[in-house]
Design an enzyme around this catalytic site. Structure first.
Site, PDB file in Angstrom:
ATOM      1  N   LYS A  75     -16.668  -2.861   1.364  1.00  9.01           N
ATOM      2  CA  LYS A  75     -17.460  -3.987   1.851  1.00  9.01           C
ATOM      3  C   LYS A  75     -17.657  -5.123   0.859  1.00  9.01           C
ATOM      4  O   LYS A  75     -18.105  -6.215   1.239  1.00  9.01           O
ATOM      5  CB  LYS A  75     -18.848  -3.478   2.291  1.00  9.01           C
ATOM      6  CG  LYS A  75     -18.807  -2.654   3.560  1.00  9.01           C
ATOM      7  CD  LYS A  75     -18.269  -3.473   4.707  1.00  9.01           C
ATOM      8  CE  LYS A  75     -18.139  -2.696   5.999  1.00  9.01           C
ATOM      9  NZ  LYS A  75     -17.175  -3.320   6.915  1.00  9.01           N
TER      10      LYS A  75
ATOM     11  N   TYR B 235     -17.588  -0.691  10.222  1.00  5.82           N
ATOM     12  CA  TYR B 235     -16.374  -0.744   9.398  1.00  5.82           C
ATOM     13  C   TYR B 235     -15.571  -2.008   9.688  1.00  5.82           C
ATOM     14  O   TYR B 235     -15.107  -2.684   8.771  1.00  5.82           O
ATOM     15  CB  TYR B 235     -15.506   0.507   9.645  1.00  5.82           C
ATOM     16  CG  TYR B 235     -14.527   0.756   8.529  1.00  5.82           C
ATOM     17  CD1 TYR B 235     -14.719   1.772   7.609  1.00  5.82           C
ATOM     18  CD2 TYR B 235     -13.397  -0.050   8.373  1.00  5.82           C
ATOM     19  CE1 TYR B 235     -13.831   1.982   6.575  1.00  5.82           C
ATOM     20  CE2 TYR B 235     -12.503   0.152   7.341  1.00  5.82           C
ATOM     21  CZ  TYR B 235     -12.724   1.165   6.449  1.00  5.82           C
ATOM     22  OH  TYR B 235     -11.843   1.363   5.414  1.00  5.82           O
TER      23      TYR B 235
ATOM     24  N   HIS C 144      -4.512  -2.599  10.824  1.00  2.00           N
ATOM     25  CA  HIS C 144      -4.805  -1.210  11.195  1.00  2.00           C
ATOM     26  C   HIS C 144      -5.813  -1.187  12.332  1.00  2.00           C
ATOM     27  O   HIS C 144      -6.783  -1.925  12.321  1.00  2.00           O
ATOM     28  CB  HIS C 144      -5.398  -0.446  10.008  1.00  2.00           C
ATOM     29  CG  HIS C 144      -4.408  -0.129   8.934  1.00  2.00           C
ATOM     30  ND1 HIS C 144      -4.630   0.812   7.971  1.00  2.00           N
ATOM     31  CD2 HIS C 144      -3.168  -0.618   8.691  1.00  2.00           C
ATOM     32  CE1 HIS C 144      -3.583   0.881   7.171  1.00  2.00           C
ATOM     33  NE2 HIS C 144      -2.696   0.019   7.583  1.00  2.00           N
TER      34      HIS C 144
ATOM     35  N   TYR D 223     -10.061   9.054   4.682  1.00  6.64           N
ATOM     36  CA  TYR D 223     -11.249   9.318   3.874  1.00  6.64           C
ATOM     37  C   TYR D 223     -11.512  10.814   3.938  1.00  6.64           C
ATOM     38  O   TYR D 223     -11.691  11.358   5.038  1.00  6.64           O
ATOM     39  CB  TYR D 223     -12.467   8.596   4.450  1.00  6.64           C
ATOM     40  CG  TYR D 223     -12.489   7.097   4.223  1.00  6.64           C
ATOM     41  CD1 TYR D 223     -11.795   6.231   5.056  1.00  6.64           C
ATOM     42  CD2 TYR D 223     -13.241   6.556   3.187  1.00  6.64           C
ATOM     43  CE1 TYR D 223     -11.840   4.856   4.869  1.00  6.64           C
ATOM     44  CE2 TYR D 223     -13.290   5.177   2.978  1.00  6.64           C
ATOM     45  CZ  TYR D 223     -12.588   4.336   3.815  1.00  6.64           C
ATOM     46  OH  TYR D 223     -12.635   2.974   3.620  1.00  6.64           O
TER      47      TYR D 223
ATOM     48  N   PRO E  37     -18.134   1.360  -3.414  1.00  8.53           N
ATOM     49  CA  PRO E  37     -16.888   0.934  -2.772  1.00  8.53           C
ATOM     50  C   PRO E  37     -16.569   1.596  -1.435  1.00  8.53           C
ATOM     51  O   PRO E  37     -15.750   1.063  -0.684  1.00  8.53           O
ATOM     52  CB  PRO E  37     -15.814   1.287  -3.810  1.00  8.53           C
ATOM     53  CG  PRO E  37     -16.426   2.334  -4.667  1.00  8.53           C
ATOM     54  CD  PRO E  37     -17.887   2.046  -4.686  1.00  8.53           C
TER      55      PRO E  37
HETATM   56  C1  DHB Z   1      -9.766   0.547  -0.382  1.00  7.95           C
HETATM   57  C2  DHB Z   1     -10.951   0.553  -1.082  1.00  7.95           C
HETATM   58  C3  DHB Z   1     -12.077   1.059  -0.502  1.00  7.95           C
HETATM   59  O1  DHB Z   1     -13.249   1.064  -1.169  1.00  7.95           O
HETATM   60  C4  DHB Z   1     -12.059   1.581   0.779  1.00  7.95           C
HETATM   61  O2  DHB Z   1     -13.185   2.082   1.321  1.00  7.95           O
HETATM   62  C5  DHB Z   1     -10.886   1.571   1.479  1.00  7.95           C
HETATM   63  C6  DHB Z   1      -9.730   1.062   0.892  1.00  7.95           C
HETATM   64  C7  DHB Z   1      -8.551   0.013  -1.007  1.00  7.95           C
HETATM   65  O3  DHB Z   1      -8.620  -0.422  -2.157  1.00  7.95           O
HETATM   66  O4  DHB Z   1      -7.484   0.036  -0.369  1.00  7.95           O
END
Ligand code: DHB
Length: 364
Positions: free
Chosen positions: A268, A356, A44, A173, A264
């Protein structure tokens, strides 16, 4: 030697996050374990941020001069690492019971465990405590050595896997008045979705109809229709920030979740573990080639510099995108102001994109 208390089947099937930073993907390739990721992972070049019913694309490739992310499940990385280790003739012991570490403050560290009915002891040069937040290594460090820093968040994530083609090419997001939501994916046929829920919610509180209704509401934006499909996995993830300092006691080196947890948002956790292990591996290599302790002595400081930067990023993404129970109209408008800034200022967008796609991995 790797001592693992779960079964191979368990660690290879447990669904975790799935976004690899640019440098994590490169490291897997350099280490000779990136073949399947290169074939099956989804590359991506950006993500989308959704707020007030609008979607904004963050073009990582353009903002960072070519850096990108790879969507590839953590358990797929685990499968590839285990297979490579077994193939190379390395010893991986699964389903080890009553594992204990000792002697790491002396010249003779040891790992004791039982496996297949036999009592075993490994005499070690070093122990790498890579056994997660609930593992035995960190609690084995004598009192007074570690300083712990912690923050709890007053919410959790409900995560689902749905057998349906993702409704978006890229991750979305969303900051919504009803709470955070995230659209991700695992393959062209599997959608991964998350939504903010109460910290004590159990999956039973979330029947399918309720999940889809919330996801439709929170991810709603012009020209976007979420696709529903059979839900094949459902779990609740707690949210916590945690760091233990230093990441070492004598000949025991803590790495990954054994030393730190991030919430999450931003995916990271595994990337940070990989960065630790890169530093630790270089330090071991240097020790075995020159008998120098220099890099081993610097392991904790080197890793913690990155750990705290990533702690900040994960905390910041979390704070920008979630509803906190005491939030009022001020807090919501402040978040929207922040999102407007991040999506319109090149400097702010670059900062998000740089974090990111992954900060530089340092070795010392
Ligand atoms: C996923 C998990 C995340 O915490 C995140 O920020 C983006 C993607 C995932 O599991 O695909």
């Amino acid at each position: 030697m790797v001592v693992e208390n779960r079964s191979r089947e368990h660690i290879e099937s447990r669904v975790r996050a799935g976004v690899l930073e640019h440098g994590t993907a490169e490291l897997l390739i350099e280490s000779g374990v990136g073949g399947r990721m290169q074939r099956e992972g989804l590359v991506h070049n950006g993500i989308e941020l959704c707020f007030q019913g609008r979607r904004h694309r963050m073009d990582f490739r353009e903002l960072t001069g070519g850096r990108r992310i790879t969507v590839y499940g953590q358990q797929e990385v685990i499968k590839d690492l285990v297979a490579a280790r077994v193939e190379a003739g390395g010893t991986v012991i699964f389903e080890a019971e009553r594992v204990a570490v000792s002697g790491f403050d002396s010249e003779a560290p040891a790992i004791r465990f039982s496996a297949g009915g036999a009592e075993c002891e490994i005499a070690c040069d070093f122990i790498a405590g890579c056994d997660g937040y609930h593992g035995i290594c960190r609690p084995s460090v004598p009192p007074g050595v570690l300083t712990l820093f912690e923050r709890q968040y007053p919410f959790a994530w409900l995560g689902i896997l749905a057998e349906v083609r993702p409704a978006s090419q890229e991750l979305i997001y969303a900051n919504h008045a009803r709470g955070f939501a995230l659209l991700s994916m695992r393959s062209p046929e599997l959608t991964r979705l998350y939504l903010q829920c109460a910290p004590d919610d159990e999956t039973g509180a979330w029947p399918e109809a309720r999940i889809w209704e919330e996801l439709h509401t929170r991810l709603a934006s012009a020209g976007f229709t979420l696709r529903e499909g059979p839900i094949v996995q459902k779990s609740v993830t707690q949210m916590r920030s945690f760091v233990a300092e230093p990441m070492r006691c004598g000949r025991l080196f803590l790495a990954g979740d054994a030393a730190h947890i991030v919430p999450p948002t931003g995916a990271k956790g595994m990337n940070l573990a990989v960065a630790d292990v890169r530093v630790l591996a270089a330090a071991f290599a240097s020790y075995y080639s020159t008998r120098s302790w220099d890099l081993l002595d610097r392991y904790s400081d080197t890793s913690l510099r990155r750990v705290w930067q990533v702690q900040h990023f994960s905390w910041w993404m979390t704070a920008m995108l979630h509803r906190f129970p005491d939030d009022d109209g001020f807090d919501y408008r402040r978040q929207i102001g922040e999102l407007e800034y991040v999506t319109t200022s090149r400097a702010a967008a670059q900062s998000l994109a740089e974090n990111y796609t992954g900060l530089p991995m340092l070795i010392a």
